[in-house]
Design an enzyme around this catalytic site. Structure first.
Site, mmCIF file in Angstrom:
data_model
loop_
_atom_site.group_PDB
_atom_site.id
_atom_site.type_symbol
_atom_site.label_atom_id
_atom_site.label_comp_id
_atom_site.label_asym_id
_atom_site.label_seq_id
_atom_site.Cartn_x
_atom_site.Cartn_y
_atom_site.Cartn_z
ATOM 1 C CG ASP A 110 -2.124 1.543 0.866
ATOM 2 O OD1 ASP A 110 -3.515 0.678 0.791
ATOM 3 O OD2 ASP A 110 -1.852 2.444 0.749
ATOM 4 C CB ALA A 120 -1.912 8.649 -9.128
ATOM 5 C CE1 TYR A 133 -4.999 13.289 -10.235
ATOM 6 C CE2 TYR A 133 -5.324 14.956 -11.482
ATOM 7 C CZ TYR A 133 -4.754 13.779 -10.666
ATOM 8 O OH TYR A 133 -4.717 13.056 -11.553
ATOM 9 C CE LYS A 151 -0.481 12.824 -10.562
ATOM 10 N NZ LYS A 151 -0.229 11.457 -10.331
#
Ligand code: NAP
Length: 298
Positions: free
Chosen positions: A40, A64, A129, A133
């Site tokens: 994980d 992701a 998000y 990233k």
């Protein structure tokens, strides 16, 4: 390449991970896959140890936290995967003297431009998000100079959950659909990303840290459209194959509110990856046809 090159692939069931799992072995890579449940991305010590133990020449991370709307409510989870795990994977690759290939997104940009974004354009994510990233890009670059960051967009494939599969499901369930027509981007297909990634990995394995092969690159299909334009093309291509296709009505983003804001314009200029690697993905419309052939055969 002479003899197999060891690669670590992070993730198994994601769209890009699945395509890479098919493509890498055929290209002569000996692949160690690290994926849930055994690996994980929130258990970084174990992940780091497993990467180093695999003695890879290249580590490829398409895993992701990709739930764009849910990320607004779960920023800690998004940052844990998209920043912290990405950085730890790149650092483990560096310890193993391996290059790292990290996927990123068009959502690092605000979407206020009207011409295609180049790699050096100012970033400005408008959601969690994209921000997580972007933080991942920074962490990867800091942890391993031999990094290739691939910003892609609007990813679809025959596998997994994506816009294309949603449209095909809705076509079977509803007489018509409404789709936003004021967000512009480039639908990009996992199989094309995987084929390009193989070429990048082959070049990255032997390259020194200062080589032009490393850095940030935009990797999307040729051409661009709106989600509505994409939906109409999906319906037409599906009907041409004897599948379902229903009328698509254009609406505005304001008429389809979502938890996360999305960039209105996120076309990415792909000149750099063409210059450095000679890579140019197919036009999105041609790639759509190929993908639908795959789905309809399934
Ligand atoms: N999808 C898009 O439209 C899009 C657009 C722009 C950029 N990108 C980027 O492109 C890359 C590939 O995207 P994709 O569409 O292939 O994503 P995806 O289909 O959503 O797959 C995500 C992958 O991440 C893995 N993952 C998530 N959380 C994890 C955890 N805690 N531990 C271990 N694995 C975990 C998943 O594992 P499981 O298989 O176990 O669930 C899966 O393999 C990502 O970097 C994404 O940010 C995607």
């Amino acid at each position: 390449m002479s003899g197999p090159v060891r690669a670590v692939l992070i993730g198994a069931k994601g769209q890009v991970a699945l395509s890479l799992a098919r493509t890498l072995p055929a290209a002569g890579f000996e692949v160690t896959t690290l994926a849930r449940p055994a690996h994980d991305l929130t258990r970084l010590d174990a992940l780091t140890a497993a990467i180093i133990a695999a003695r890879p020449a290249v580590v490829i991370n398409p895993a992701a936290y990709t739930a764009v709307d849910r990320a607004e409510d779960e920023p800690d989870a998004a940052y844990a995967i998209n920043r912290d795990a990405a950085g730890a994977i790149a650092a483990a690759a560096a310890k193993a003297e391996a290059a790292v290939i990290q996927f990123s997104t068009d959502y690092v940009f605000a979407g206020t431009q009207s011409t295609a974004y180049v790699e050096t354009d100012v970033t400005g994510p408008i959601g969690v998000y994209g921000a997580s990233k972007l933080a991942g890009e920074v962490a990867v670059a800091a942890a391993n100079p031999r990094h290739v960051i691939l910003r892609t967009a609007w990813v679809c494939s025959a596998d997994g959950a994506n816009f294309l599969k949603t449209m095909m499901r809705l076509a079977a369930e509803r007489p018509e659909v409404k789709v936003v027509d004021d967000q512009v981007g480039s639908p990009t297909f996992a199989a094309d990303l995987a084929a390009a990634t193989v070429r990048i990995a082959q070049a990255a394995v032997g390259a020194a840290a200062v080589a032009a092969q490393f850095g940030t690159f935009h990797l999307v299909s040729q051409g661009s459209t709106t989600w509505c334009g994409f939906a109409r093309a999906i319906m037409a291509a599906s009907k041409a194959r004897g599948g379902q296709g229903v009328p698509v009505h254009a609406i505005t983003t304001a008429e389809f509110p979502t938890k996360a804001r999305r960039p209105a314009y996120s076309k990415l200029d792909t000149g750099k990856i063409k210059r450095v690697y000679g890579i140019e993905l197919p036009h999105w419309q041609a790639a759509l046809e190929t993908c639908l052939d795959d789905i309809i055969v399934k």
